[in-house]
Motif scaffolding. Structure first.
Motif, PDB file in Angstrom:
ATOM      1  N   ILE A  44       0.807  -1.214   0.000  1.00  0.00           N
ATOM      2  CA  ILE A  44       0.000   0.000   0.000  1.00  0.00           C
ATOM      3  C   ILE A  44       0.843   1.268   0.000  1.00  0.00           C
ATOM      4  O   ILE A  44       1.664   1.494   0.893  1.00  0.00           O
ATOM      5  CB  ILE A  44      -0.959   0.018   1.218  1.00  0.00           C
ATOM      6  CG1 ILE A  44      -1.864  -1.218   1.201  1.00  0.00           C
ATOM      7  CG2 ILE A  44      -1.790   1.294   1.227  1.00  0.00           C
ATOM      8  CD1 ILE A  44      -2.746  -1.333  -0.015  1.00  0.00           C
ATOM      9  N   ASN A  52      -7.126   1.983  -1.514  1.00  0.00           N
ATOM     10  CA  ASN A  52      -6.597   0.647  -1.772  1.00  0.00           C
ATOM     11  C   ASN A  52      -6.481  -0.255  -0.548  1.00  0.00           C
ATOM     12  O   ASN A  52      -6.120  -1.430  -0.694  1.00  0.00           O
ATOM     13  CB  ASN A  52      -5.215   0.755  -2.427  1.00  0.00           C
ATOM     14  CG  ASN A  52      -5.289   1.387  -3.799  1.00  0.00           C
ATOM     15  OD1 ASN A  52      -6.307   1.280  -4.486  1.00  0.00           O
ATOM     16  ND2 ASN A  52      -4.221   2.060  -4.205  1.00  0.00           N
ATOM     17  N   PRO A  74      -7.575  -1.653  -7.975  1.00  0.00           N
ATOM     18  CA  PRO A  74      -6.841  -0.665  -7.170  1.00  0.00           C
ATOM     19  C   PRO A  74      -6.643   0.642  -7.937  1.00  0.00           C
ATOM     20  O   PRO A  74      -6.695   0.662  -9.167  1.00  0.00           O
ATOM     21  CB  PRO A  74      -5.504  -1.358  -6.915  1.00  0.00           C
ATOM     22  CG  PRO A  74      -5.334  -2.295  -8.067  1.00  0.00           C
ATOM     23  CD  PRO A  74      -6.717  -2.763  -8.421  1.00  0.00           C
ATOM     24  N   SER A  77      -2.097   1.826  -8.472  1.00  0.00           N
ATOM     25  CA  SER A  77      -1.266   0.821  -7.821  1.00  0.00           C
ATOM     26  C   SER A  77      -1.532  -0.531  -8.473  1.00  0.00           C
ATOM     27  O   SER A  77      -2.591  -0.734  -9.094  1.00  0.00           O
ATOM     28  CB  SER A  77      -1.572   0.755  -6.326  1.00  0.00           C
ATOM     29  OG  SER A  77      -0.801  -0.236  -5.695  1.00  0.00           O
ATOM     30  N   ARG A  79      -1.756  -3.361  -6.761  1.00  0.00           N
ATOM     31  CA  ARG A  79      -2.584  -4.193  -5.894  1.00  0.00           C
ATOM     32  C   ARG A  79      -3.222  -3.391  -4.773  1.00  0.00           C
ATOM     33  O   ARG A  79      -2.675  -2.385  -4.317  1.00  0.00           O
ATOM     34  CB  ARG A  79      -1.750  -5.329  -5.288  1.00  0.00           C
ATOM     35  CG  ARG A  79      -1.543  -6.491  -6.233  1.00  0.00           C
ATOM     36  CD  ARG A  79      -0.866  -7.646  -5.549  1.00  0.00           C
ATOM     37  NE  ARG A  79      -1.136  -8.893  -6.222  1.00  0.00           N
ATOM     38  CZ  ARG A  79      -0.646 -10.068  -5.867  1.00  0.00           C
ATOM     39  NH1 ARG A  79       0.148 -10.149  -4.816  1.00  0.00           N
ATOM     40  NH2 ARG A  79      -0.937 -11.159  -6.537  1.00  0.00           N
ATOM     41  N   SER A  80      -4.352  -3.889  -4.325  1.00  0.00           N
ATOM     42  CA  SER A  80      -4.988  -3.389  -3.111  1.00  0.00           C
ATOM     43  C   SER A  80      -4.848  -4.463  -2.032  1.00  0.00           C
ATOM     44  O   SER A  80      -4.341  -5.550  -2.289  1.00  0.00           O
ATOM     45  CB  SER A  80      -6.471  -3.082  -3.371  1.00  0.00           C
ATOM     46  OG  SER A  80      -7.158  -4.282  -3.736  1.00  0.00           O
ATOM     47  N   THR A 108      -5.368  -8.701  -8.420  1.00  0.00           N
ATOM     48  CA  THR A 108      -5.082  -7.292  -8.118  1.00  0.00           C
ATOM     49  C   THR A 108      -5.306  -6.955  -6.648  1.00  0.00           C
ATOM     50  O   THR A 108      -5.285  -5.798  -6.267  1.00  0.00           O
ATOM     51  CB  THR A 108      -5.966  -6.369  -8.973  1.00  0.00           C
ATOM     52  OG1 THR A 108      -7.353  -6.624  -8.682  1.00  0.00           O
ATOM     53  CG2 THR A 108      -5.698  -6.575 -10.456  1.00  0.00           C
ATOM     54  N   CYS A 109      -5.513  -7.986  -5.835  1.00  0.00           N
ATOM     55  CA  CYS A 109      -5.768  -7.757  -4.403  1.00  0.00           C
ATOM     56  C   CYS A 109      -5.107  -8.852  -3.570  1.00  0.00           C
ATOM     57  O   CYS A 109      -5.044 -10.015  -3.994  1.00  0.00           O
ATOM     58  CB  CYS A 109      -7.279  -7.746  -4.129  1.00  0.00           C
ATOM     59  SG  CYS A 109      -7.713  -7.586  -2.370  1.00  0.00           S
TER      60      CYS A 109
END
Length: 344
Positions: A44, A52, A74, A77, A79-80, A108-109
């Motif tokens: 983050i 995010n 996100p 970015s 990734r979240s 993506t998370c």
């Protein structure tokens, strides 16, 4: 994907090569907090944290809301992160929705389910066994169990070294016996000791001078004085505990544990079972010094005396919970009875 051991988990966090889902549980609260914090720091960007990073601390949260956040793209970015604390999975539909999500985890998370106050019992509860298996297949399952005394001692030695301080393994074990096996408490005390030491080497004398004894360590001292028939020191420790506003019922509970440990050690000796083997039958992981102390303290106490002592302690426990008699008075009388048994 897999079930990760602590060292593998550390290396994965260091590399930043994260899976899409994690189940993090076990007894080591400090390590769980530490590694979740490190995952967040890696993933983050503080600038976009509001977009995010999603955190659920309410057990009444909806699993559908949680998984919806995990599926969101996100902002600015790659990734979240979604962090969920102690989600109970009280209904079959909650389990079903999670398992369906884990069949096709978002790339993506990073979804993290972390457990502190709810026990993830994969051996005796089918629900948790199913959930843990799904996390291990789709992402990673991380069980941060309590460290053994040897592992803790090595951790203490390494932690001190990073602070340009020296503590040997024997002294590290002594520190554990004094402050307990909670890693966060150990590190806090070690910080003080490294600052206090004039030579850069932490000694047992430093620990006695600076470290704050845990309730368990103080009561171990009390039990030791009782088994030696040392009434002056026994009551001195008891009065110190009263001055510290410790609960008489809690003190009684720890005294009882000490005498149970001694009884186990005595019976093990009679059965030619080695003290170290007791951990196969009882959970002393991270507290192996307890059995070492028990063997030492019960050396001159008979099995019959220990049985009588346990009867006295059980009787006091019942009185504390069922009568209006002062708990302090009951505890003082109990110490007197235990000391009297040593003269029989």
């Amino acid at each position: 994907m897999a079930r990760l051991k602590e060292e593998e988990f550390k290396q994965q966090i260091k590399s930043g090569n994260f899976a899409g889902a994690y189940l993090i549980y076990g007894e080591e609260t400090y390590l769980k907090e530490l590694y979740v914090k490190k995952i967040k720091e890696k993933i983050i960007d503080p600038t976009f944290e509001d977009f995010n990073f999603h955190e659920y601390e309410n057990r009444n949260a909806s699993i559908l809301d949680i998984l919806q956040d995990a599926d969101m793209m996100p902002m600015m970015s790659q990734r979240s992160m979604v962090l969920v604390h102690d989600f109970p999975f009280d209904t079959e539909s909650d389990v079903k929705h999670l398992l369906e999500y884990l069949e096709d985890v978002s790339d993506t998370c990073v979804l993290v389910f972390k457990y502190d106050s709810i026990q993830v019992d994969t051996k005796n509860q089918k629900k948790w066994a199913k959930i843990e298996k799904a996390f291990a297949k789709a992402g990673h399952s991380v069980n941060l169990e309590k460290k053994s005394e040897s592992e803790l001692a090595r951790t203490i030695v390494a932690y001190a070294k990073k602070r340009d301080c020296i503590i040997d393994t024997a002294t590290a074990r002594y520190l554990i016996s004094v402050v307990g096996s909670d890693i966060k408490t150990i590190f806090n005390e070690l910080e003080k000791l490294c600052s206090f030491s004039k030579t850069g080497t932490v000694t047992g004398q430093d620990i006695d001078s600076v470290a704050v004894k845990s309730l368990q360590a103080r009561v171990y001292d009390l039990s030791k004085f009782i088994t030696r028939g040392d009434s002056d020191n026994a009551y001195a420790v008891l009065n110190t505990l009263f001055e510290m506003k410790e609960s008489p019922l809690l003190i009684l509970s720890v005294i009882s544990s000490c005498f149970v440990d001694m009884y186990r050690a005595k019976c093990a000796n009679a059965a030619n079972v080695k003290p170290n083997d007791l951990n196969r039958y009882f959970n002393y992981k991270g507290r192996e010094f307890v059995i070492t102390n028990a063997v030492r303290d019960c050396r001159n106490v008979s099995v019959d005396n220990l049985r009588r002592s346990l009867d006295v302690l059980a009787d006091t426990d019942e009185k504390m919970k069922s009568t209006a008699i002062s708990e302090k008075l009951l505890l003082e009388e109990t110490i007197a009875k235990l000391l009297a048994l040593r003269t029989m």
